[in-house]
Motif scaffolding. Sequence first.
Motif, PDB file in Angstrom:
ATOM      1  N   SER A  67       0.824  -1.206   0.000  1.00  0.00           N
ATOM      2  CA  SER A  67       0.000   0.000   0.000  1.00  0.00           C
ATOM      3  C   SER A  67       0.861   1.260   0.000  1.00  0.00           C
ATOM      4  O   SER A  67       1.934   1.292   0.627  1.00  0.00           O
ATOM      5  N   PRO A  68       0.400   2.325  -0.632  1.00  0.00           N
ATOM      6  CA  PRO A  68       1.123   3.597  -0.539  1.00  0.00           C
ATOM      7  C   PRO A  68       1.077   4.202   0.858  1.00  0.00           C
ATOM      8  O   PRO A  68       1.799   5.154   1.145  1.00  0.00           O
ATOM      9  N   HIS A  69       0.239   3.648   1.730  1.00  0.00           N
ATOM     10  CA  HIS A  69       0.106   4.153   3.097  1.00  0.00           C
ATOM     11  C   HIS A  69       0.965   3.362   4.098  1.00  0.00           C
ATOM     12  O   HIS A  69       0.866   3.595   5.303  1.00  0.00           O
ATOM     13  N   ALA A  70       1.777   2.445   3.601  1.00  0.00           N
ATOM     14  CA  ALA A  70       2.516   1.539   4.487  1.00  0.00           C
ATOM     15  C   ALA A  70       3.401   2.281   5.492  1.00  0.00           C
ATOM     16  O   ALA A  70       3.419   1.956   6.681  1.00  0.00           O
ATOM     17  N   GLU A  71       4.145   3.287   5.040  1.00  0.00           N
ATOM     18  CA  GLU A  71       5.066   3.973   5.935  1.00  0.00           C
ATOM     19  C   GLU A  71       4.323   4.787   6.993  1.00  0.00           C
ATOM     20  O   GLU A  71       4.697   4.775   8.180  1.00  0.00           O
ATOM     21  N   GLU A  72       3.273   5.467   6.593  1.00  0.00           N
ATOM     22  CA  GLU A  72       2.478   6.229   7.565  1.00  0.00           C
ATOM     23  C   GLU A  72       1.882   5.308   8.613  1.00  0.00           C
ATOM     24  O   GLU A  72       1.885   5.616   9.820  1.00  0.00           O
ATOM     25  N   LEU A  73       1.378   4.167   8.180  1.00  0.00           N
ATOM     26  CA  LEU A  73       0.791   3.208   9.117  1.00  0.00           C
ATOM     27  C   LEU A  73       1.872   2.574   9.990  1.00  0.00           C
ATOM     28  O   LEU A  73       1.649   2.327  11.180  1.00  0.00           O
ATOM     29  N   ARG A  74       3.041   2.325   9.426  1.00  0.00           N
ATOM     30  CA  ARG A  74       4.144   1.756  10.222  1.00  0.00           C
ATOM     31  C   ARG A  74       4.456   2.637  11.425  1.00  0.00           C
ATOM     32  O   ARG A  74       4.555   2.143  12.563  1.00  0.00           O
ATOM     33  N   VAL A  75       4.587   3.916  11.180  1.00  0.00           N
ATOM     34  CA  VAL A  75       4.934   4.853  12.255  1.00  0.00           C
ATOM     35  C   VAL A  75       3.813   4.914  13.293  1.00  0.00           C
ATOM     36  O   VAL A  75       4.066   4.889  14.505  1.00  0.00           O
ATOM     37  N   ALA A  76       2.567   4.976  12.831  1.00  0.00           N
ATOM     38  CA  ALA A  76       1.433   5.063  13.755  1.00  0.00           C
ATOM     39  C   ALA A  76       1.281   3.798  14.573  1.00  0.00           C
ATOM     40  O   ALA A  76       1.082   3.846  15.794  1.00  0.00           O
ATOM     41  N   TRP A  77       1.373   2.658  13.924  1.00  0.00           N
ATOM     42  CA  TRP A  77       1.163   1.386  14.623  1.00  0.00           C
ATOM     43  C   TRP A  77       2.297   1.076  15.588  1.00  0.00           C
ATOM     44  O   TRP A  77       2.090   0.477  16.640  1.00  0.00           O
ATOM     45  N   LEU A  78       3.507   1.471  15.236  1.00  0.00           N
ATOM     46  CA  LEU A  78       4.660   1.183  16.095  1.00  0.00           C
ATOM     47  C   LEU A  78       4.461   1.773  17.491  1.00  0.00           C
ATOM     48  O   LEU A  78       4.912   1.203  18.487  1.00  0.00           O
ATOM     49  N   ALA A  79       3.778   2.914  17.566  1.00  0.00           N
ATOM     50  CA  ALA A  79       3.578   3.598  18.849  1.00  0.00           C
ATOM     51  C   ALA A  79       2.223   3.284  19.481  1.00  0.00           C
ATOM     52  O   ALA A  79       1.882   3.869  20.508  1.00  0.00           O
TER      53      ALA A  79
END
Length: 213
Positions: free
Chosen positions: A97-109
């Motif tokens: 997904s093009p949203h993978a990096e944004e979601l990675r940062v959000a989910w990590l925290a």
Amino acid sequence: MDELAALEDPKARAVNEKHGDDHGVNLGALRAIAKRLKIQQDLACDLWRTGDSAARLLALLICRPRLFGRDELDTMLRESRTPKVHDWLVNYVVKKSPHAEELRVAWLADPDPVVASAGWALTTERVGKKPDGLDLVKLLDVIEAEMKQAPDRLQWAMNHCLAQIGISHAEHRDRALAIGERLEVLKDYPTPPGCTSPYAPVWIEYMVSRQTA
């Protein structure tokens, strides 16, 4: 749904339930159906909305990952409480997904350890393939401080990240090995013959030996 119900196998369900999954459909049979159906985004969305795990797994095989919005993927992840649906969603859909990096940062925290485990899985992907911009020292600090006490699914994801750092980044390998040896996470995990132990020091050393062979 009738076709999926007809594939229900009590023996397969018993095996799956031992791993936290709640369906009895053989995954090979699911893949065969997906191959026949090909990509059908609308059908995938309908299957996902049923809430049935087998239907959701099929949905993840026939969907078009780039068509899901950021909030849609976030909601789907939070609905994915069984390991196989969670794993396929992250690996087959979110990573594309093009949203993978944004979601990675959000989910990590995220305070939910199941959601956070998805953030760590996406981080592991970046550690191996696109590490530029990642603070590997900080990641190791967090793993060292939190992995030992983390719930099982989160602990597994953090351990994978630890191993990937040690495998992919020689400058951090000694520290990754030392953290794994000190914490002893998954040291006694039963490993079938011919498989690599998930214990990070063994995993790192085996993969590095293959790279240099």
